[in-house]
Design an enzyme around this catalytic site. Sequence first.
Site, short mmCIF file in Angstrom:
data_model
loop_
_atom_site.label_atom_id
_atom_site.label_comp_id
_atom_site.label_asym_id
_atom_site.label_seq_id
_atom_site.Cartn_x
_atom_site.Cartn_y
_atom_site.Cartn_z
N CYS A 173 20.80 100.94 33.03
CA CYS A 173 20.71 101.14 31.50
C CYS A 173 21.91 100.47 30.80
O CYS A 173 22.21 99.40 31.34
CB CYS A 173 20.99 102.55 31.49
SG CYS A 173 22.65 103.29 31.89
N ASP A 176 18.64 107.44 25.20
CA ASP A 176 20.03 107.37 25.29
C ASP A 176 20.78 108.54 24.80
O ASP A 176 20.64 108.78 23.49
CB ASP A 176 20.72 105.93 24.65
CG ASP A 176 22.14 105.96 25.03
OD1 ASP A 176 22.64 106.98 25.65
OD2 ASP A 176 22.79 104.69 24.90
N CYS A 180 25.51 107.11 31.64
CA CYS A 180 24.53 108.41 31.39
C CYS A 180 23.33 108.40 32.34
O CYS A 180 23.03 109.03 33.28
CB CYS A 180 24.31 108.28 29.79
SG CYS A 180 25.71 108.80 29.12
N ARG A 181 22.24 107.47 31.76
CA ARG A 181 20.95 107.49 32.18
C ARG A 181 20.91 106.93 33.70
O ARG A 181 20.23 107.60 34.65
CB ARG A 181 20.06 106.68 31.39
CG ARG A 181 19.83 107.36 29.90
CD ARG A 181 19.22 106.51 28.95
NE ARG A 181 20.12 105.52 28.50
CZ ARG A 181 19.73 104.62 27.75
NH1 ARG A 181 18.58 104.25 27.43
NH2 ARG A 181 20.75 103.41 27.72
N SER A 182 21.29 105.61 33.93
CA SER A 182 21.01 105.26 35.19
C SER A 182 21.87 105.77 36.41
O SER A 182 21.35 106.08 37.60
CB SER A 182 21.36 103.57 35.16
OG SER A 182 22.44 103.22 34.99
N ASN A 225 25.97 102.40 32.11
CA ASN A 225 25.85 102.79 33.49
C ASN A 225 26.68 104.04 33.66
O ASN A 225 27.29 104.39 34.81
CB ASN A 225 26.15 101.76 34.52
CG ASN A 225 26.08 102.13 36.13
OD1 ASN A 225 26.84 101.58 36.86
ND2 ASN A 225 25.19 103.08 36.35
P1 4NP Z 1 23.78 104.70 29.10
O1 4NP Z 1 24.54 105.51 27.70
O2 4NP Z 1 23.37 103.23 28.77
O3 4NP Z 1 22.79 105.82 29.50
O4 4NP Z 1 25.01 104.86 29.95
C1 4NP Z 1 25.52 104.80 27.00
C2 4NP Z 1 26.85 104.75 27.47
C3 4NP Z 1 27.82 104.39 26.83
C4 4NP Z 1 27.53 103.28 25.83
C5 4NP Z 1 26.18 103.26 25.25
C6 4NP Z 1 25.09 103.91 26.07
N1 4NP Z 1 28.56 102.85 24.85
O5 4NP Z 1 28.38 102.32 23.86
O6 4NP Z 1 29.87 102.92 25.47
#
Ligand code: 4NP
Length: 155
Positions: free
Chosen positions: A8, A124, A13-15, A11
Amino acid sequence: MQKILFVCLGNICRSPLAEGIMLHLKNKHNLNVEIDSAGTAGYHIGEAPDKRTIANAKKNGVDLSLLRARQFEKGDLDVFDKIYVMDHSNLRNVLALAKDQKQKEKVSLFLNAVYPGKDLEIPDPYYGTEQSFEDVFQLVYKACETFSQQFKSTV
Ligand code: 4NP
């Protein structure tokens, strides 16, 4: 043994959620897979998953607390057999690092592995509410369960 990488953006939340759920299902279904996850961005390298992701997964019986974020790197396209991305932006970013057609063919939207041809994304939850985290958990869990059943029947 198949090596599978979930990707994702951050790294956190989703992955890692997909990684943790697949590790959980690997034990449950005795799957012969190696699982990892990474983010296309480097904002959260070395961090545990987002507190909200950890809390929601724990409520649903999945422990993510020991996972740590890392950034996706070109070499992952050599090491892994399959790279499942969460959204179209991740797909573009990973494909941009592929050196040939064989590597490109390793990469796909995770939900296309389960719901072929639909081009669905895992949204997300980072800027969302508590409900967003629960919705993403249920979506990823269902996808991982279906994926595990398919995986068992192909190996
Ligand atoms: P992820 O979510 O891609 O599912 O881990 C996010 C986590 C952090 C951020 C964006 C998306 N960020 O902008 O810090």
